[in-house]
Design a protein around this motif. Structure first.
Motif, PDB file in Angstrom:
ATOM      1  N   PRO A   7      56.706  30.414  45.928  1.00 26.65           N
ATOM      2  CA  PRO A   7      56.373  29.358  44.954  1.00 26.65           C
ATOM      3  C   PRO A   7      54.938  29.460  44.441  1.00 26.65           C
ATOM      4  N   ARG A   8      54.061  30.124  45.219  1.00 23.78           N
ATOM      5  CA  ARG A   8      52.661  30.229  44.779  1.00 23.78           C
ATOM      6  C   ARG A   8      52.515  31.070  43.514  1.00 23.78           C
ATOM      7  N   THR A   9      53.507  31.883  43.211  1.00 25.33           N
ATOM      8  CA  THR A   9      53.401  32.716  42.016  1.00 25.33           C
ATOM      9  C   THR A   9      53.694  31.915  40.740  1.00 25.33           C
ATOM     10  N   ARG A  10      54.347  30.790  40.883  1.00 25.83           N
ATOM     11  CA  ARG A  10      54.686  29.927  39.733  1.00 25.83           C
ATOM     12  C   ARG A  10      55.390  30.692  38.608  1.00 25.83           C
TER      13      ARG A  10
ATOM     14  N   ALA B  66      34.539  41.487  35.761  1.00 22.90           N
ATOM     15  CA  ALA B  66      35.871  40.874  35.756  1.00 22.90           C
ATOM     16  C   ALA B  66      36.672  41.354  36.960  1.00 22.90           C
ATOM     17  N   CYS B  67      37.540  40.466  37.464  1.00 20.92           N
ATOM     18  CA  CYS B  67      38.458  40.888  38.530  1.00 20.92           C
ATOM     19  C   CYS B  67      39.203  42.141  38.069  1.00 20.92           C
ATOM     20  N   THR B  68      39.521  42.163  36.784  1.00 18.25           N
ATOM     21  CA  THR B  68      40.332  43.261  36.260  1.00 18.25           C
ATOM     22  C   THR B  68      39.513  44.519  35.958  1.00 18.25           C
ATOM     23  N   SER B  69      38.190  44.500  36.241  1.00 18.47           N
ATOM     24  CA  SER B  69      37.444  45.760  36.214  1.00 18.47           C
ATOM     25  C   SER B  69      37.916  46.632  37.366  1.00 18.47           C
TER      26      SER B  69
ATOM     27  N   ASN C 273      50.791  32.439  33.488  1.00 14.81           N
ATOM     28  CA  ASN C 273      49.921  32.273  34.651  1.00 14.81           C
ATOM     29  C   ASN C 273      48.614  33.004  34.440  1.00 14.81           C
ATOM     30  N   CYS C 274      48.710  34.195  33.893  1.00 18.78           N
ATOM     31  CA  CYS C 274      47.492  34.972  33.642  1.00 18.78           C
ATOM     32  C   CYS C 274      47.105  34.949  32.166  1.00 18.78           C
ATOM     33  N   HIS C 275      48.100  35.044  31.305  1.00 21.22           N
ATOM     34  CA  HIS C 275      47.782  35.183  29.885  1.00 21.22           C
ATOM     35  C   HIS C 275      47.531  33.848  29.178  1.00 21.22           C
TER      36      HIS C 275
ATOM     37  N   ARG D  23      51.626  49.682  42.114  1.00 24.89           N
ATOM     38  CA  ARG D  23      50.704  49.811  43.237  1.00 24.89           C
ATOM     39  C   ARG D  23      49.304  49.816  42.639  1.00 24.89           C
ATOM     40  N   ASP D  24      48.606  48.697  42.745  1.00 21.75           N
ATOM     41  CA  ASP D  24      47.255  48.554  42.199  1.00 21.75           C
ATOM     42  C   ASP D  24      46.346  49.631  42.827  1.00 21.75           C
ATOM     43  N   PRO D  25      45.834  50.583  42.025  1.00 17.49           N
ATOM     44  CA  PRO D  25      45.092  51.719  42.593  1.00 17.49           C
ATOM     45  C   PRO D  25      43.897  51.330  43.471  1.00 17.49           C
TER      46      PRO D  25
ATOM     47  N   GLU E  12      38.825  33.037  35.448  1.00 23.06           N
ATOM     48  CA  GLU E  12      39.340  31.699  35.674  1.00 23.06           C
ATOM     49  C   GLU E  12      40.829  31.758  36.047  1.00 23.06           C
ATOM     50  N   ALA E  13      41.580  32.656  35.377  1.00 20.19           N
ATOM     51  CA  ALA E  13      43.011  32.768  35.669  1.00 20.19           C
ATOM     52  C   ALA E  13      43.219  33.194  37.118  1.00 20.19           C
ATOM     53  N   CYS E  14      42.535  34.240  37.526  1.00 22.61           N
ATOM     54  CA  CYS E  14      42.736  34.795  38.870  1.00 22.61           C
ATOM     55  C   CYS E  14      42.244  33.816  39.930  1.00 22.61           C
TER      56      CYS E  14
ATOM     57  N   SER F 232      42.047  30.706  39.812  1.00 20.66           N
ATOM     58  CA  SER F 232      42.834  29.480  39.937  1.00 20.66           C
ATOM     59  C   SER F 232      43.818  29.595  41.099  1.00 20.66           C
ATOM     60  N   CYS F 233      44.235  30.792  41.433  1.00 22.95           N
ATOM     61  CA  CYS F 233      45.144  30.971  42.577  1.00 22.95           C
ATOM     62  C   CYS F 233      44.472  31.616  43.782  1.00 22.95           C
ATOM     63  N   HIS F 234      43.432  32.418  43.565  1.00 25.71           N
ATOM     64  CA  HIS F 234      42.801  33.147  44.673  1.00 25.71           C
ATOM     65  C   HIS F 234      41.435  32.556  44.990  1.00 25.71           C
ATOM     66  N   GLN F 235      41.413  31.591  45.915  1.00 27.70           N
ATOM     67  CA  GLN F 235      40.128  30.983  46.258  1.00 27.70           C
ATOM     68  C   GLN F 235      39.747  31.175  47.701  1.00 27.70           C
TER      69      GLN F 235
ATOM     70  N   ALA G   8      53.696  41.607  43.623  1.00 26.83           N
ATOM     71  CA  ALA G   8      53.644  40.316  44.324  1.00 26.83           C
ATOM     72  C   ALA G   8      53.615  39.135  43.349  1.00 26.83           C
ATOM     73  N   HIS G   9      53.107  39.368  42.133  1.00 26.15           N
ATOM     74  CA  HIS G   9      52.963  38.252  41.193  1.00 26.15           C
ATOM     75  C   HIS G   9      54.271  37.776  40.590  1.00 26.15           C
ATOM     76  N   MET G  10      55.319  38.538  40.721  1.00 23.84           N
ATOM     77  CA  MET G  10      56.582  38.150  40.102  1.00 23.84           C
ATOM     78  C   MET G  10      57.669  37.867  41.141  1.00 23.84           C
TER      79      MET G  10
HETATM   80  C1  HEC Z   1      49.799  31.717  39.752  1.00 22.91           C
HETATM   81  C2  HEC Z   1      48.967  32.171  40.825  1.00 22.91           C
HETATM   82  C3  HEC Z   1      48.319  33.541  40.685  1.00 22.91           C
HETATM   83  C4  HEC Z   1      47.511  34.006  39.649  1.00 22.91           C
HETATM   84  C5  HEC Z   1      47.153  33.312  38.341  1.00 22.91           C
HETATM   85  C6  HEC Z   1      47.035  35.297  40.074  1.00 22.91           C
HETATM   86  N1  HEC Z   1      47.535  35.608  41.308  1.00 22.91           N
HETATM   87 FE1  HEC Z   1      47.196  37.309  42.369  1.00 22.91          FE
HETATM   88  N2  HEC Z   1      48.562  36.744  43.744  1.00 22.91           N
HETATM   89  C7  HEC Z   1      49.224  35.530  43.771  1.00 22.91           C
HETATM   90  C8  HEC Z   1      50.142  35.498  44.890  1.00 22.91           C
HETATM   91  C9  HEC Z   1      51.017  34.321  45.292  1.00 22.91           C
HETATM   92  C10 HEC Z   1      50.057  36.757  45.510  1.00 22.91           C
HETATM   93  C11 HEC Z   1      50.860  37.254  46.717  1.00 22.91           C
HETATM   94  C12 HEC Z   1      50.473  36.573  47.967  1.00 22.91           C
HETATM   95  C13 HEC Z   1      49.288  37.146  48.603  1.00 22.91           C
HETATM   96  O1  HEC Z   1      49.270  38.360  48.820  1.00 22.91           O
HETATM   97  O2  HEC Z   1      48.349  36.393  48.912  1.00 22.91           O
HETATM   98  C14 HEC Z   1      49.037  37.510  44.782  1.00 22.91           C
HETATM   99  C15 HEC Z   1      48.595  38.764  45.123  1.00 22.91           C
HETATM  100  C16 HEC Z   1      47.520  39.426  44.528  1.00 22.91           C
HETATM  101  C17 HEC Z   1      46.959  40.682  44.969  1.00 22.91           C
HETATM  102  C18 HEC Z   1      47.444  41.511  46.143  1.00 22.91           C
HETATM  103  C19 HEC Z   1      48.559  42.387  45.620  1.00 22.91           C
HETATM  104  C20 HEC Z   1      49.151  43.248  46.693  1.00 22.91           C
HETATM  105  O3  HEC Z   1      49.893  44.165  46.297  1.00 22.91           O
HETATM  106  O4  HEC Z   1      48.930  43.020  47.882  1.00 22.91           O
HETATM  107  C21 HEC Z   1      45.929  40.978  44.122  1.00 22.91           C
HETATM  108  C22 HEC Z   1      45.045  42.202  44.160  1.00 22.91           C
HETATM  109  C23 HEC Z   1      45.851  39.913  43.147  1.00 22.91           C
HETATM  110  N3  HEC Z   1      46.833  38.990  43.431  1.00 22.91           N
HETATM  111  C24 HEC Z   1      44.923  39.858  42.123  1.00 22.91           C
HETATM  112  C25 HEC Z   1      45.003  38.962  41.067  1.00 22.91           C
HETATM  113  C26 HEC Z   1      44.213  39.062  39.854  1.00 22.91           C
HETATM  114  C27 HEC Z   1      43.193  40.148  39.568  1.00 22.91           C
HETATM  115  C28 HEC Z   1      44.566  38.021  39.052  1.00 22.91           C
HETATM  116  C29 HEC Z   1      44.060  37.684  37.671  1.00 22.91           C
HETATM  117  C30 HEC Z   1      44.258  38.710  36.648  1.00 22.91           C
HETATM  118  C31 HEC Z   1      45.575  37.245  39.779  1.00 22.91           C
HETATM  119  N4  HEC Z   1      45.802  37.864  40.985  1.00 22.91           N
HETATM  120  C32 HEC Z   1      46.178  36.088  39.328  1.00 22.91           C
HETATM  121  C33 HEC Z   1      49.034  34.488  42.899  1.00 22.91           C
HETATM  122  C34 HEC Z   1      48.327  34.560  41.712  1.00 22.91           C
END
Ligand code: HEC
Ligand code: HEC
Ligand code: HEC
Ligand code: HEC
Ligand code: HEC
Ligand code: HEC
Ligand code: HEC
Ligand code: HEC
Ligand code: HEC
Ligand code: HEC
Length: 314
Positions: free
Chosen positions: A67-70, A141-144, A78-80, A152-154, A116-118, A120-123, A60-62
């Protein structure tokens, strides 16, 4: 050794491919290296093209269309974080600076910098109550729990999720192996059917706010209202049940009749003193103690709607 050699060769190749033409001589490379534009994923995949990393393009991040993925404007940063120095063409013997944010390994950034990275988009949504929650307060950490590069995130998959939780909550694994348990190890349920690990308004990270509301999302038939209610059921399911696993039947905390006798005192029929003659297996076992004990008669233990069910017998 081989790994290092690989990087040298790769870096050399990148040097050639990124270099302004004619190819840059060492003397032309400024102290910080030649900074490229690190905002496109391709700036990174030049060097990082291993399948285990490029799998992120299938997540989903790519998704460029979202547009939310930037992705188009920030790419991997975005993350690094700002990694233009890291992605630059280095002078010979120059040490490549770390990327803006590292999530794993000896160079890992502090947890708050990672999160902070995560955040910034997930609030909103499921992560709304993260600030101050049990995991946030313990510097987790979110990444724990999450693997961002996995297709497929386990932790989002029912069968693999508990394995991740058990790495820190080993006692929960022991419970899940007890004879009576919710079908978590069987893959029919996940911890996240009852918990929201990102934080909730109620206790113990329970999804529905209270214990009973959480249980009743699936066991609705125990909700009532009943004509004759059993007070502890209305109060809290966990007075009698343990959610994660029990050596007693039906997730009970104690065996019946002992469970009942915690509250129902011995001045009544139900609590004749136990002796060698009334225990199961003796000559005259008490009907309060054999088989299902109190439940032989009080079978509607969660409440009854029968006009004559005042004692939960029908
Ligand atoms: C630039 C914005 C952005 C950042 C930074 C970001 N995410 Fe996301 N993330 C998204 C978007 C957009 C989606 C897809 C839309 C949704 O499912 O809400 C998503 C989806 C996800 C999902 C659901 C994936 C799925 O397969 O359903 C997870 C879990 C997640 N992000 C975790 C993280 C974590 C952990 C980090 C930090 C390491 C992170 N995100 C950083 C924007 C971001
Ligand atoms: C010119 C080659 C090159 C480019 C371009 C490059 N990297 Fe790297 N990267 C490396 C090398 C080499 C390492 C291994 C360094 C080490 O192990 O100390 C590395 C390691 C990393 C690490 C792991 C760091 C650690 O300490 O574990 C991350 C994360 C990373 N790169 C992200 C990125 C990102 C994001 C980009 C794009 C903005 C990028 N890289 C661009 C060469 C490159
Ligand atoms: C949604 C956030 C996110 C995005 C976007 C992202 N990464 Fe990562 N990256 C992580 C996390 C988290 C880790 C730690 C390993 C893991 O959990 O998957 C990581 C680890 C790495 C590593 C170190 C791997 C190792 O084995 O040490 C490299 C290199 C890397 N990423 C490069 C990239 C590149 C290149 C891109 C863009 C194509 C990218 N990342 C995009 C979150 C992200
Ligand atoms: C303790 C483990 C854990 C931690 C820490 C954690 N998560 Fe999660 N996350 C999960 C689980 C489990 C799910 C699946 C929830 C479900 O299925 O209801 C999930 C789901 C998600 C989703 C997808 C939600 C959806 O339904 O689309 C996003 C986005 C997400 N997490 C972001 C984050 C962010 C951001 C952080 C850090 C602030 C974080 N998570 C920290 C375990 C965790
Ligand atoms: C990296 C370690 C780690 C992982 C992985 C982890 N937890 Fe936790 N968890 C903790 C810590 C630390 C606490 C707070 C201290 C405590 O209560 O043990 C905690 C607390 C909790 C609590 C109690 C909250 C409270 O208010 O009492 C629940 C419920 C919980 N975790 C569920 C989960 C679930 C579900 C997962 C998997 C999706 C998970 N945890 C994964 C470390 C972890
Ligand atoms: C059927 C619902 C349910 C499921 C499934 C569930 N839990 Fe719980 N969990 C609860 C309830 C209810 C509590 C509160 C316990 C109490 O108040 O006695 C709790 C409490 C906790 C606590 C904190 C208190 C303690 O006893 O240590 C942790 C940690 C925890 N659960 C982890 C997990 C993990 C990990 C999983 C998955 C393997 C899981 N839970 C699955 C309902 C559930
Ligand atoms: C997400 C749905 C769900 C939630 C929430 C839930 N359960 Fe269950 N429960 C189940 C399933 C599924 C079974 C197994 C039924 C089966 O095997 O046919 C079960 C079985 C049980 C059993 C019988 C176990 C046995 O060994 O026979 C008890 C008791 C029970 N749950 C109590 C609770 C309590 C108490 C809560 C709240 C803490 C709760 N449940 C929350 C789905 C749920
Ligand atoms: C006073 C103790 C007590 C309380 C409180 C209690 N239960 Fe039970 N529960 C029992 C007993 C005893 C059994 C076994 C009944 C039997 O074998 O006939 C049982 C069995 C169950 C079962 C499995 C068998 C069935 O009837 O489906 C579920 C599910 C269940 N309880 C859910 C709940 C829920 C949900 C709550 C909270 C709303 C709750 N219980 C509160 C004592 C209690
Ligand atoms: C946490 C304490 C508690 C537990 C454990 C408990 N009860 Fe109760 N029970 C009560 C309370 C409180 C009442 C309501 C008493 C009243 O209204 O006078 C009650 C009422 C009853 C009644 C109806 C009594 C009447 O006067 O109408 C019966 C029958 C009963 N319980 C049987 C059981 C059985 C059988 C068990 C074990 C499976 C059990 N109880 C476990 C607290 C408990
Ligand atoms: C053989 C059937 C039977 C068994 C077994 C049984 N009861 Fe009863 N119980 C009754 C009947 C019938 C009543 C109502 C008659 C009465 O008012 O005395 C009753 C009444 C009660 C009452 C209401 C108070 C009272 O004494 O009137 C409670 C509390 C109670 N039982 C708890 C229990 C507990 C706890 C057990 C297990 C230790 C148990 N019972 C075992 C049949 C049974």
């Amino acid at each position: 050794m081989q790994g290092r050699l690989f990087w040298y060769v790769l870096t050399a190749l990148c040097l050639v491919s990124l270099a302004p033409s004619p190819s840059a001589r060492a003397a032309d490379i400024p102290a910080r290296g030649i900074l490229g534009d690190a905002s496109a994923p391709q700036a990174c995949t030049k060097c990082h093209d291993e399948p285990a990393l490029s799998s992120i393009f299938h997540t989903a991040h790519m998704v460029k269309a979202d547009p939310r993925t930037r992705v188009e404007t920030e790419g991997c940063q975005n993350c690094h974080g700002d990694s233009s120095g890291h992605a630059a063409i280095m002078r010979p013997n120059q040490v490549r600076p770390a990327p803006g944010r590292v999530f794993k390994g000896p160079q890992a950034s502090p947890v708050d910098v990672q999160n902070e990275a995560c955040v910034s988009c997930h609030q909103g949504g499921p992560t709304m109550h993260w600030p101050g929650s049990a995991h946030a307060a313990s510097d987790i950490a979110c990444t724990s729990c999450h693997q961002s590069h996995a297709v497929r995130d386990p932790v989002l998959v029912k069968v693999s999720q508990p394995v991740i939780c058990f790495t820190c909550h080993a006692d929960r694994r022991a419970d899940a192996l007890k004879p009576s348990h919710h079908p978590v190890l069987e893959g029919r349920m996940a911890c996240s059917d009852c918990h929201n690990p990102h934080g909730t308004v109620g206790p113990s990270l329970l999804k529905a706010g209270t214990v009973n509301d959480t249980c009743l999302t699936c066991h609705d038939e125990k909700r009532g209202p009943f004509l004759w209610e059993h007070a502890p059921v209305q109060e809290q399911c966990t007075i009698c049940h343990t959610p994660h696993g029990s050596v007693q039947q039906t997730l009970l905390k104690q065996r019946v009749p002992y469970l009942c006798q915690d509250c129902h005192d011995s001045s009544q029929h139900n609590s004749q003193p136990f002796s060698g003659t009334n225990l199961p297996g003796s000559v005259l076992p008490s009907r309060q103690l054999v088989q299902r004990a109190c439940l032989n008669c009080h079978s509607e233990i969660h409440g009854s709607n029968h006009p004559g069910g005042v004692r939960f017998t029908r």
